[in-house]
Every structure is written in C-alpha cells, then in structure tokens.
Scaffold this motif. Sequence first.
Motif, mmCIF file in Angstrom:
data_model
loop_
_atom_site.group_PDB
_atom_site.id
_atom_site.type_symbol
_atom_site.label_atom_id
_atom_site.label_comp_id
_atom_site.label_asym_id
_atom_site.label_seq_id
_atom_site.Cartn_x
_atom_site.Cartn_y
_atom_site.Cartn_z
ATOM 1 N N LEU A 39 154.954 97.935 20.420
ATOM 2 C CA LEU A 39 155.548 97.322 19.231
ATOM 3 C C LEU A 39 155.226 95.837 19.146
ATOM 4 O O LEU A 39 155.143 95.266 18.059
ATOM 5 N N ALA A 40 155.047 95.203 20.299
ATOM 6 C CA ALA A 40 154.722 93.769 20.305
ATOM 7 C C ALA A 40 153.369 93.487 19.671
ATOM 8 O O ALA A 40 153.087 92.353 19.268
ATOM 9 N N LEU A 41 152.528 94.509 19.545
ATOM 10 C CA LEU A 41 151.201 94.328 18.938
ATOM 11 C C LEU A 41 151.220 94.460 17.420
ATOM 12 O O LEU A 41 150.206 94.217 16.765
ATOM 13 N N SER A 42 152.350 94.859 16.850
ATOM 14 C CA SER A 42 152.378 95.157 15.418
ATOM 15 C C SER A 42 151.965 93.951 14.570
ATOM 16 O O SER A 42 151.169 94.084 13.635
ATOM 17 N N SER A 43 152.496 92.788 14.880
ATOM 18 C CA SER A 43 152.161 91.589 14.087
ATOM 19 C C SER A 43 150.689 91.255 14.192
ATOM 20 O O SER A 43 150.026 90.948 13.198
ATOM 21 N N ALA A 44 150.151 91.341 15.425
ATOM 22 C CA ALA A 44 148.738 91.003 15.626
ATOM 23 C C ALA A 44 147.834 91.969 14.857
ATOM 24 O O ALA A 44 146.856 91.556 14.226
ATOM 25 N N ILE A 45 148.156 93.255 14.868
ATOM 26 C CA ILE A 45 147.334 94.248 14.174
ATOM 27 C C ILE A 45 147.486 94.111 12.666
ATOM 28 O O ILE A 45 146.506 94.191 11.913
ATOM 29 N N ASN A 46 148.697 93.877 12.200
ATOM 30 C CA ASN A 46 148.920 93.761 10.756
ATOM 31 C C ASN A 46 148.245 92.539 10.160
ATOM 32 O O ASN A 46 147.928 92.511 8.972
ATOM 33 N N ASN A 47 148.023 91.520 10.984
ATOM 34 C CA ASN A 47 147.370 90.307 10.480
ATOM 35 C C ASN A 47 145.850 90.409 10.500
ATOM 36 O O ASN A 47 145.160 89.524 10.006
ATOM 37 N N LYS A 60 150.295 100.681 3.096
ATOM 38 C CA LYS A 60 150.792 100.739 4.468
ATOM 39 C C LYS A 60 150.238 99.574 5.270
ATOM 40 O O LYS A 60 149.102 99.153 5.080
ATOM 41 N N GLN A 61 151.070 99.068 6.157
ATOM 42 C CA GLN A 61 150.589 98.073 7.092
ATOM 43 C C GLN A 61 149.624 98.754 8.070
ATOM 44 O O GLN A 61 149.795 99.934 8.395
ATOM 45 N N PRO A 62 148.596 98.036 8.543
ATOM 46 C CA PRO A 62 147.618 98.655 9.452
ATOM 47 C C PRO A 62 148.259 99.303 10.681
ATOM 48 O O PRO A 62 147.861 100.391 11.092
ATOM 49 N N PHE A 63 149.260 98.635 11.244
ATOM 50 C CA PHE A 63 149.906 99.173 12.451
ATOM 51 C C PHE A 63 150.566 100.518 12.158
ATOM 52 O O PHE A 63 150.411 101.484 12.915
ATOM 53 N N ASP A 64 151.302 100.594 11.044
ATOM 54 C CA ASP A 64 151.988 101.838 10.691
ATOM 55 C C ASP A 64 151.006 102.956 10.380
ATOM 56 O O ASP A 64 151.209 104.110 10.771
ATOM 57 N N GLU A 65 149.913 102.631 9.641
ATOM 58 C CA GLU A 65 148.937 103.662 9.321
ATOM 59 C C GLU A 65 148.228 104.152 10.581
ATOM 60 O O GLU A 65 147.934 105.339 10.733
ATOM 61 N N CYS A 66 147.986 103.227 11.490
ATOM 62 C CA CYS A 66 147.319 103.597 12.743
ATOM 63 C C CYS A 66 148.174 104.592 13.534
ATOM 64 O O CYS A 66 147.686 105.633 13.992
ATOM 65 N N GLN A 78 137.567 111.109 15.506
ATOM 66 C CA GLN A 78 138.512 111.861 14.690
ATOM 67 C C GLN A 78 139.336 110.986 13.754
ATOM 68 O O GLN A 78 140.188 111.504 13.023
ATOM 69 N N THR A 79 139.085 109.690 13.755
ATOM 70 C CA THR A 79 139.880 108.775 12.935
ATOM 71 C C THR A 79 138.981 107.979 11.997
ATOM 72 O O THR A 79 137.785 107.802 12.266
ATOM 73 N N PRO A 80 139.537 107.474 10.885
ATOM 74 C CA PRO A 80 138.743 106.691 9.926
ATOM 75 C C PRO A 80 138.200 105.417 10.566
ATOM 76 O O PRO A 80 138.888 104.777 11.381
ATOM 77 N N PRO A 81 136.972 105.011 10.222
ATOM 78 C CA PRO A 81 136.365 103.808 10.822
ATOM 79 C C PRO A 81 137.215 102.549 10.645
ATOM 80 O O PRO A 81 137.188 101.658 11.509
ATOM 81 N N ARG A 82 137.978 102.464 9.536
ATOM 82 C CA ARG A 82 138.748 101.248 9.301
ATOM 83 C C ARG A 82 139.851 101.051 10.354
ATOM 84 O O ARG A 82 140.394 99.949 10.490
ATOM 85 N N LEU A 83 140.189 102.128 11.076
ATOM 86 C CA LEU A 83 141.247 102.031 12.088
ATOM 87 C C LEU A 83 140.701 101.833 13.498
ATOM 88 O O LEU A 83 141.480 101.628 14.435
ATOM 89 N N HIS A 84 139.394 101.883 13.660
ATOM 90 C CA HIS A 84 138.820 101.857 15.002
ATOM 91 C C HIS A 84 139.177 100.578 15.763
ATOM 92 O O HIS A 84 139.473 100.625 16.957
ATOM 93 N N GLN A 85 139.126 99.455 15.080
ATOM 94 C CA GLN A 85 139.441 98.195 15.760
ATOM 95 C C GLN A 85 140.888 98.195 16.254
ATOM 96 O O GLN A 85 141.185 97.741 17.359
ATOM 97 N N HIS A 86 141.791 98.736 15.424
ATOM 98 C CA HIS A 86 143.204 98.768 15.817
ATOM 99 C C HIS A 86 143.430 99.735 16.983
ATOM 100 O O HIS A 86 144.215 99.445 17.893
ATOM 101 N N ILE A 87 142.730 100.860 16.967
ATOM 102 C CA ILE A 87 142.871 101.825 18.056
ATOM 103 C C ILE A 87 142.350 101.236 19.361
ATOM 104 O O ILE A 87 142.950 101.420 20.423
ATOM 105 N N ARG A 88 141.226 100.516 19.282
ATOM 106 C CA ARG A 88 140.715 99.856 20.492
ATOM 107 C C ARG A 88 141.733 98.848 21.026
ATOM 108 O O ARG A 88 141.930 98.736 22.244
ATOM 109 N N THR A 89 142.386 98.125 20.116
ATOM 110 C CA THR A 89 143.407 97.150 20.540
ATOM 111 C C THR A 89 144.553 97.852 21.259
ATOM 112 O O THR A 89 145.029 97.391 22.303
ATOM 113 N N LEU A 90 144.997 98.989 20.701
ATOM 114 C CA LEU A 90 146.092 99.740 21.324
ATOM 115 C C LEU A 90 145.685 100.284 22.690
ATOM 116 O O LEU A 90 146.453 100.204 23.660
ATOM 117 N N ARG A 91 144.475 100.807 22.796
ATOM 118 C CA ARG A 91 144.032 101.379 24.068
ATOM 119 C C ARG A 91 143.880 100.310 25.135
ATOM 120 O O ARG A 91 144.214 100.530 26.307
#
Length: 365
Positions: free
Chosen positions: A11-19, A28-34, A58-71
């Motif tokens: 959850l602490a990453l939500s602001s960083a991803i949404n920005n 949808k905010q990027p974090f929530d859609e991710c 298996q996920t849309p390319p626009r979310l790849h950066q956010h998924i890498r951040t989460l991983r």
Amino acid sequence: MPPLRSTTYILALSSAINNQKPAVGANKQPFDECLAELDTLGIRTDYDLLLQSDLLEQTPPRLHQHIRTLRMAVLEHFASSGRTAADLLSSRDSPPRRIKSRIGPLDALLNGGIMAGQVVEFCGKDNNANRSRIAIEYAAAHLTDNCTQSQTARVFMLLSSPLSLWQVEQSLNRRFSEYPKDERMQMFRRAMERLIVVDCKDLESLLAFLFHYAETQTSDQKDFLIIDSIKPLVVNAIQQQNDAHVAVNAVQTALREITSIMRESPAAVLIINGVSQRTSRFDMNKPTGDLYLRPELHSVQPSLGAAWALVSHVHVYVYPELLPGDNDDDNFNSSQRDTGNTMATILKSPNAEIGQTCTLYQLHG
C-alpha cells in the motif's frame, strides 16, 4: 498470506505508482487498476506475485512498469542481505531468552523453557484439555515473571475456540497470593494490560494478524504468542480450498518470519494441536536415539498431514498417565485407569533427546 490490498508495504507504493505516467483509462488510478488486473489472474498475495513468472505476457503493456515496481518491492521485502555472526551474537541475550511455565518438570524437559525464536507445539488427543491448561500456565508465568517491567513483555493469545480469561486470572491470583492486597492488585492489573486476546475465526484472520505483527514488532519487545488451537483454522481452510500445502505453507512462512534469527528480538510461539494415530502395532523396543519410546508413541503423526511436521521446531506429545490394565493386547483398552497426572514426551526437538518424558502432577484446573 494477506491480500495485496491489506499489505502495508504494498500500500505504501500506491502514491508512487499513481504519480507515474502515463495515466490509465476507465477513471481508475494506476495502482487500483494494476491490483484489479492481477486479481483477475488469481494474483491476490505478494507470494503469488513472486511466483507467477509470466505476468507480463498476460497483462496490458501499460501496466508492466507498475507490475515490475510491485515485484521489486516484494523481492526487497523478503530478501535478506544477511548479517555477520558477530552482529548476531552481539545483539542476542546470552544465554538465549526462554519462556518458563514454572512447572518444574516441564521446564526441565525443554532445557529451561521455550526459547525465543522457536515454535513449540503441544499436541495430543482432542479430548485432552491439559494442553490448553499448559498454555495458560505459560501465559501466566510470562506475565508474572515480567510484572515489574514495562509493556515490552507481552502475551498474545490467538484463540480459535472460546477460552475464558478466568483461567488466566485464576493462575495469576495464585502466583500473586503471597503479596499484600494493594500490591497484588497493581501487579495483576499490569499483567492483564500486557495480555492481548486475538479472536481468530479462520485461517485468513490468523495470517492477517501474524503478518501485521511481523511488520510492526520492535526490537525491545519480548513477546510470547499462543495459538489455541491451530487445527480448526487449518482444517477449515483445507476443506474450503482443497489445498493443504498452501494453507500449511502460509502458516509456516508467517511463523518463521516472526521467529527469525535475523530479528533482534524474535518472538516465542506455542501452538496447541491435535494428532492422528495409526492403528498398526510397533515394536516396544524400537530405539529412538538413545531412548525408547512407549509403543503407542511410535504411531503418533501430525493431525494436519506430514507437511505440518516442518512448521514447529519442537513437538511435545501430551497425554494422560494411565495405570496398566489387566491385559496389554492393545494400548487403548478400557481397563486402564487415569491417575489424574499428565505425561509429556519430546517427539521432535533440535536441542533435546527424542523420547525424553516427564510427569506433570495434577495440573491446576
């Protein structure tokens, strides 16, 4: 494992991803859609996120950066950079801190008590209430032994079935009985303020507490956790999900996290559990190390499956002391008489001989 949406470091990453840019559609905010996209793929915990290797396919390319951040956040959270032996030794109590029950034979059996950083399981037949009685005595002793200290020595009782606090009160009053009334009342109040009762209705609530505790525990705390009992929680999860391995692994991961040697003040954990018992006969003279187990103890196995044996560091089998019957054709004949005493035998331990046994005379009820 706790869901991604309830994991503090995620959850602490939500602001960083949404920005981050570009923004995504559907308002949808990027974090929530991710997280929503991951949920559709069955990725609901950080453990899932770590193990699924083909997420980007298996996920849309626009979310790849956010998924890498989460991983990367998950990897950094679970990865250990290691500590030198000198650092570990300098930050540890010497000798290691032990939780005592003040039941002499039992403390001697465990070489002085339950060691901080260990998970000790008291198991036995489900109709033997003395396992819970032992847990009560450990809780009361830990609160009593530290009654003059600050709030750092706490007891957490994680209950899956109703257990009246009057048993703890009774044990504390017995231990404080030699003090004057006013002092006794103050000590009792301080002790009860450090007893935290957690109502665990299912495995999810147990895991949520354990992982939250792991994230918030501080180095000055000397905590003792009691889970009474684990079997109903795990069995219900297995019945609902039909996957025993996942349930057992989740509990093991959580417990090993809070008892890790890398923590400056690892907790001690006591678990109450049942056993299953095979009906086949065993050789009475079958050796276990330098000792010999009673024949019926050779047939004892974890009630939650063989994998559960890896969860706890120490297994202690608790059973009533029975006088021999007129015939010894089997180990459960009705002619055996209960003496009222309780036996405890080491079935697994890294620092005690397997088969060591003690007698607990007339536990307080």
